[in-house]
Design a protein around this motif. Structure first.
Motif, mmCIF file in Angstrom:
data_model
loop_
_atom_site.group_PDB
_atom_site.id
_atom_site.type_symbol
_atom_site.label_atom_id
_atom_site.label_comp_id
_atom_site.label_asym_id
_atom_site.label_seq_id
_atom_site.Cartn_x
_atom_site.Cartn_y
_atom_site.Cartn_z
ATOM 1 N N ALA A 22 0.887 -0.938 0.314
ATOM 2 C CA ALA A 22 -0.486 -0.093 -0.030
ATOM 3 C C ALA A 22 1.581 1.611 -0.316
ATOM 4 N N PHE A 23 1.764 1.456 0.591
ATOM 5 C CA PHE A 23 3.100 2.291 0.610
ATOM 6 C C PHE A 23 3.628 2.589 -0.663
ATOM 7 N N LEU A 24 4.201 1.482 -0.643
ATOM 8 C CA LEU A 24 5.064 1.757 -1.840
ATOM 9 C C LEU A 24 4.009 2.381 -3.379
ATOM 10 N N LEU A 25 2.396 1.957 -3.631
ATOM 11 C CA LEU A 25 1.470 1.555 -3.951
ATOM 12 C C LEU A 25 1.004 3.212 -4.358
ATOM 13 N N ARG A 26 0.510 4.033 -3.436
ATOM 14 C CA ARG A 26 0.960 5.490 -2.814
ATOM 15 C C ARG A 26 2.206 6.131 -3.572
ATOM 16 N N VAL A 27 3.412 6.030 -3.098
ATOM 17 C CA VAL A 27 4.305 6.632 -3.520
ATOM 18 C C VAL A 27 4.644 6.742 -4.805
ATOM 19 N N ALA A 28 4.408 5.801 -5.423
ATOM 20 C CA ALA A 28 4.716 5.548 -7.234
ATOM 21 C C ALA A 28 3.255 6.475 -7.814
ATOM 22 N N ARG A 29 1.622 6.003 -6.571
ATOM 23 C CA ARG A 29 0.768 6.711 -7.547
ATOM 24 C C ARG A 29 1.227 8.212 -7.178
ATOM 25 N N GLU A 30 1.831 8.878 -6.402
ATOM 26 C CA GLU A 30 1.818 10.309 -6.033
ATOM 27 C C GLU A 30 2.729 10.631 -7.139
ATOM 28 N N ALA A 52 7.394 16.290 -8.506
ATOM 29 C CA ALA A 52 6.401 14.798 -8.328
ATOM 30 C C ALA A 52 7.044 14.578 -6.544
ATOM 31 N N ARG A 53 8.587 14.831 -6.744
ATOM 32 C CA ARG A 53 9.396 14.200 -4.917
ATOM 33 C C ARG A 53 8.836 15.415 -4.108
ATOM 34 N N SER A 54 7.957 16.215 -3.933
ATOM 35 C CA SER A 54 7.195 16.968 -3.043
ATOM 36 C C SER A 54 6.065 16.248 -3.112
ATOM 37 N N LEU A 55 5.360 15.941 -4.120
ATOM 38 C CA LEU A 55 4.420 15.208 -3.183
ATOM 39 C C LEU A 55 4.330 13.420 -2.885
ATOM 40 N N VAL A 56 5.279 13.212 -3.322
ATOM 41 C CA VAL A 56 5.482 11.850 -2.429
ATOM 42 C C VAL A 56 5.950 12.403 -1.090
ATOM 43 N N MET A 92 -5.418 11.423 -11.588
ATOM 44 C CA MET A 92 -5.014 10.376 -10.440
ATOM 45 C C MET A 92 -5.485 8.660 -10.259
ATOM 46 N N THR A 93 -6.630 8.388 -11.183
ATOM 47 C CA THR A 93 -6.900 6.914 -11.602
ATOM 48 C C THR A 93 -6.204 6.758 -11.914
ATOM 49 N N LEU A 94 -5.425 7.266 -13.715
ATOM 50 C CA LEU A 94 -4.700 6.348 -14.524
ATOM 51 C C LEU A 94 -3.099 6.997 -13.777
ATOM 52 N N ALA A 95 -3.375 7.075 -12.792
ATOM 53 C CA ALA A 95 -2.087 7.402 -11.955
ATOM 54 C C ALA A 95 -1.583 6.308 -11.496
ATOM 55 N N ASN A 96 -3.136 5.675 -10.587
ATOM 56 C CA ASN A 96 -2.992 5.107 -9.736
ATOM 57 C C ASN A 96 -3.440 3.592 -10.944
ATOM 58 N N GLU A 97 -3.642 3.337 -11.966
ATOM 59 C CA GLU A 97 -3.497 2.113 -12.714
ATOM 60 C C GLU A 97 -1.840 1.860 -13.024
ATOM 61 N N GLY A 98 -1.588 3.190 -13.319
ATOM 62 C CA GLY A 98 -0.430 2.771 -13.412
ATOM 63 C C GLY A 98 1.128 2.862 -12.439
#
Length: 114
Positions: A22-30, A52-56, A92-98
């Motif tokens: 879940a953590f890795l998914l959130r980091v990759a999504r952001e 992008a790093r600032s959002l992570v 955000m949906t596309l980022a989550n799927e990716g």
């Protein structure tokens, strides 16, 4: 080790794995969402990944998805780029799927978790 202890250990290990994923998914999504926004703002090859790093970092600090989206909407507006809530939601949906494909390696619909 008793059966109960073995089951308890197995559940704890499963929980830890799920939390890590879940953590890795959130980091990759952001990161993906941030790179999308950076491209929309016309940021260069250095500023884009930094954005992008600032959002992570914000997500790791505990900012919610809604706070991240609101920040991106403000930043896009400040850069003179208009984005509708629907457009931001789609990004955000596309980022989550990716992110899911990157981390889990599966189609979210096929896994039943999407």
């Amino acid at each position: 080790m008793s059966l109960f202890s073995e089951r308890e250990t197995a559940f704890e290990e499963q929980f830890a794995r799920e939390e890590e994923v879940a953590f890795l998914l959130r980091v990759a999504r952001e990161r993906r969402f941030g790179l999308w926004a950076a491209t929309r703002m016309g940021l260069d090859e250095q500023a884009g990944p930094a954005y992008a790093r600032s959002l992570v970092e914000a997500a790791v600090r505990g900012d919610t998805e809604a706070q991240i989206v609101a920040r991106v909407q403000r930043d896009l507006g400040a850069a003179g780029v208009m984005a509708t809530p629907n457009e931001l939601g789609q990004a955000m949906t596309l980022a989550n799927e990716g992110a899911r494909r990157q981390i889990v390696g599966a189609d979210p619909e096929a896994s039943g978790t999407g």
